[in-house]
Structure formats: structure tokens, C-alpha cells
Design an enzyme around this catalytic site. Sequence first.
Site, short mmCIF file in Angstrom:
data_model
loop_
_atom_site.label_atom_id
_atom_site.label_comp_id
_atom_site.label_asym_id
_atom_site.label_seq_id
_atom_site.Cartn_x
_atom_site.Cartn_y
_atom_site.Cartn_z
N GLN A 1 0.70 -1.40 0.02
CA GLN A 1 -0.07 -0.11 -0.13
C GLN A 1 1.28 1.27 -0.18
OE1 GLN A 1 -3.20 -0.39 -0.41
NE2 GLN A 1 -3.53 -2.53 -0.19
N LYS B 1 -1.75 -3.58 -7.52
CA LYS B 1 -2.34 -2.34 -6.70
C LYS B 1 -1.51 -1.15 -7.17
CE LYS B 1 -2.51 -5.20 -2.46
NZ LYS B 1 -3.84 -5.50 -2.57
N1 C6P Z 1 -4.41 -6.54 0.39
C1 C6P Z 1 -6.72 -5.61 0.57
O1 C6P Z 1 -7.88 -5.83 -0.06
P1 C6P Z 1 -0.86 -9.68 -2.75
O2 C6P Z 1 -2.21 -10.40 -2.25
O3 C6P Z 1 0.16 -10.44 -2.45
O4 C6P Z 1 -0.77 -8.89 -3.75
O5 C6P Z 1 -0.79 -8.58 -1.52
C2 C6P Z 1 -0.86 -8.97 -0.31
C3 C6P Z 1 -0.84 -7.79 0.81
C4 C6P Z 1 0.16 -7.55 1.48
N2 C6P Z 1 0.32 -6.47 2.57
C5 C6P Z 1 -0.59 -5.27 2.25
C6 C6P Z 1 -0.58 -4.14 3.08
C7 C6P Z 1 -1.72 -5.46 1.56
O6 C6P Z 1 -2.70 -4.63 1.25
C8 C6P Z 1 -1.87 -6.96 0.88
C9 C6P Z 1 -3.08 -6.74 -0.13
C10 C6P Z 1 -5.57 -6.46 -0.34
O7 C6P Z 1 -6.23 -5.01 1.40
C11 C6P Z 1 -6.06 -7.98 -0.57
S1 C6P Z 1 -6.14 -8.68 1.00
#
Ligand code: C6P
Length: 423
Positions: free
Chosen positions: A220, A243
Site C-alpha cells: 500500500q 495495486k
Molecule cells: N491487500 C486488500 O484488499 P498480494 O495479495 O500479495 O498482492 O498482497 C498482499 C498484501 C500485503 N500487504 C498489504 C498491506 C496488502 O494490502 C496486501 C493486499 C488487499 O487490502 C487484498 S487482501
Amino acid sequence: MTTATGTLPRSASLIQDFLDVDRIRDDFPILHHPVRGGRALVYLDNAATTQKPRQVIDRIVRYYSEENSNVHRGVHYLSEVATDAYEKARTTVKRFIGASDEKEIVFTRGTTEGINLVAQSWGRKNVGAGDEILITAIEHHSNIVPWQLLCEEKGARLRVAPVNDSGELVLEEFARLLTPRTKLVAFGHASNALGTINPIRKMIGLAHAAGAVVLIDGAQGVPHLHIDVRDLDCDFYAFSGHKVYGPTGTGVLYGKEAILDAMPPWQGGGDMILSVSFEKTTYNALPYKFEAGTPNIEGVVGLAAALDYVSAIGIDAIATHEQDLLHYATKRLLAVEGVRIIGTAAEKASVISFVLEGVHPHDIGTILDQEGIAIRTGHHCAQPLMMRFNVPATARASFAMYNTREEADALIVGLQKVMELFR
Ligand code: C6P
């Protein structure tokens, strides 16, 4: 303005039309695609994944139409073209996050895989019985469970620095929990569930002073803040492509070259080797040592297109616009009867978690969805954080560069409808 360490612009609320949002919205086909029987989409689930601009979609189509081949393997024309595109993407990522060298850029499936890579490779080699790993109370499960697995295997201890009632890290406690036993400190740049932006520069300094290695979960961070890993001096920085307007199944693990170099491979297979015999295998140089098997080539070239897109618009301008939306929507939400915002840190990314008195977050999400408004509801893969705030779940609206104040208004109107239904 946004600084290299990710500080947010202070004057955000004064600059409403910093971006040409209409033009940006034209780049995102899905935003013009009606949902739920003809309703205009109001997409406020950007912390889960962002939508993709035409530039990214077209790049992927071009890859498959003109360039598709395996990388690092063939001598034929297409293999050269694909390899070139894949490696140029590495250079794009290197520049985007301010790394020193392409060797420090490992392509992964996402943040989760990057963190697991460090836990399984660096962690298994460097963490032993009685050692400690320090995380914080706002972590996503992806930055909790890999360390729990490692601690279980090694007999090490996972320690957790607390947050205050605003959702801000208690820095004195964080400092107190750093001991000579702390081998690694892992924390999010920004919280997906609350929006809190951590004071990562201070945290990195404290962790290094205690002799620990630092991993930042940048899932994020990268979409909202200017990142310069050299300036930050973090040892690892992991993020997800999807993201930051790139394809799903892509991600990056940055690691300092000397640290990556000393780490053993974590997956075996093609591309990560120099030579294989039944007696002995020698491993490839960085970063290939950590990229076993055919990679997500299409995804990686799409990710580079996404980062180019963000760079062309400017991360500072994006941050300013998102901060305007954050402050505007927060103010309007607080005026809705029964709303309580969970996470009121002074520095926040464009994420607002809230609960509505007497209404389950899933009901909020379902009713808003009937209006074409997409938010996320649930525990946001941060169950310990939900427990800290004594809520089973929240509703979460998260903003990206293409969102508008009118969409924030639509959210408020939708919530008023929810309240009427439950009155
Ligand atoms: N958060 C959310 O809706 P991945 O799934 O590997 O791309 O990212 C995982 C992840 C790790 N750290 C943070 C701070 C995140 O926000 C996320 C992914 C999404 O908040 C899906 S749970």
C-alpha cells in the site's frame, strides 16, 4: 510535496483539480462499463486491486500479438525480443523505486510471495532458536503468517509493536521491543485496513541501530507514495503490481545486493541455475537465482507499462489528488449519522475504514453494490488489527487517481440509503 521518504503533501485539500481526472478516466475502459443492470461503476476498492489503463492492456495485447516467447532461453528472434522486454521492465522498476542495480530487482507473484521468499531464504539461514522477529499490530496476514511459520520452525519468537487508538504505531514501544535478539523487523509502509502511513524512516533507523535487517511491505506504499529504497536504506521492499495499475500475479522484491547475494535460493528449477548435474547444482547470478521457472513475462511487461503510466502522470500529483479525496470523503462521512471511522492517524493513505452503527459491514457492501458502488467489507486480511479495534469487520472505501469527489458523494448518498433501510 511528497518527499522521497513518502511524506504526504500538506496542501492537498487546497488543490482539488491537480490532475486531469477526466482524461485519466478515459484511459480506464472498465470505468465506463456499466454494472448491476446499467449503473455507472463507482469503484472504491482500490486497496484490493486497482483498475488497469488502456496503456497496460494494450501493452499486454502487443506482447502476445508480436513478442510472445520464453525468456533467457532461445537464440531466435522472438526469444530475444521477449527477453529484452522483460529485462527492460526490470530497469523500469529499478528506476521507479530508486534501486542501485537491476540485480536487486526480483520479480515475484506479488507482495505475499516476496515476503515468503525472504522468510524462507534469508530467514531460514539467519534466524535461530531464541531469536526475535518484530512486526507491528497493523500488519496484513501476508506480513504475519510467513514469520509465524519461520518462528515455529526455528523456535524463534514473534513480537508485535502496538498501535494507539488512532491506529498509529507507538514508536516508543517499537523501540523498546528491539533487542539484541531481534534479527528482522518487518512492517507495512501503509496499512491496507486503516490507511495509517508508518514513520518508516524512523523505524528503519531504529531497527538498524539495533542490528536488525528491515523488510517493508510496500503493497500500500508504492501506489500512493514516492519510493526511493536507497534513500530509505531498507534492506527489503516488497510490493504488488496489481495495486499500482499493473497486472495481477506480478510483484517485486527489492533487496540490497549484498544481502540477496548471501541468501540461498528458495525455489529450484529452470533459469535459477548455472549448471546441473546429479551430484551438484550451481546457482545463477542475481536476480535470476530467485526466479525459478518461466516467469510471468506478459505480467512483467504490463507492470512496466503501469509504472511508466504512473511516472508520466507523476506520483506527487496522484498523491495530492488522493489526499484531497481522503480529506473530502472523511469530512462527509463523519457527517453521516452512525458512522465511526476506524483509523484516524495523522498521516494516511487514501483508505477509509468505517463501521455504521447497527449495520453489519457486509450489509453495507451489498446495498452499496446495488447502486454500483464497489467497496470492500470484512477483516481485510488483518484479523489481529480488527481485534485490536474490537470490531469483527469494517467497510472500506479506498481511492485511486481516477476517483472523483462526485464518487465520494455517491458513497455518502448510498450510505444514507443504507441507514434509511436499517432505521
Ligand atoms: N491487500 C486488500 O484488499 P498480494 O495479495 O500479495 O498482492 O498482497 C498482499 C498484501 C500485503 N500487504 C498489504 C498491506 C496488502 O494490502 C496486501 C493486499 C488487499 O487490502 C487484498 S487482501
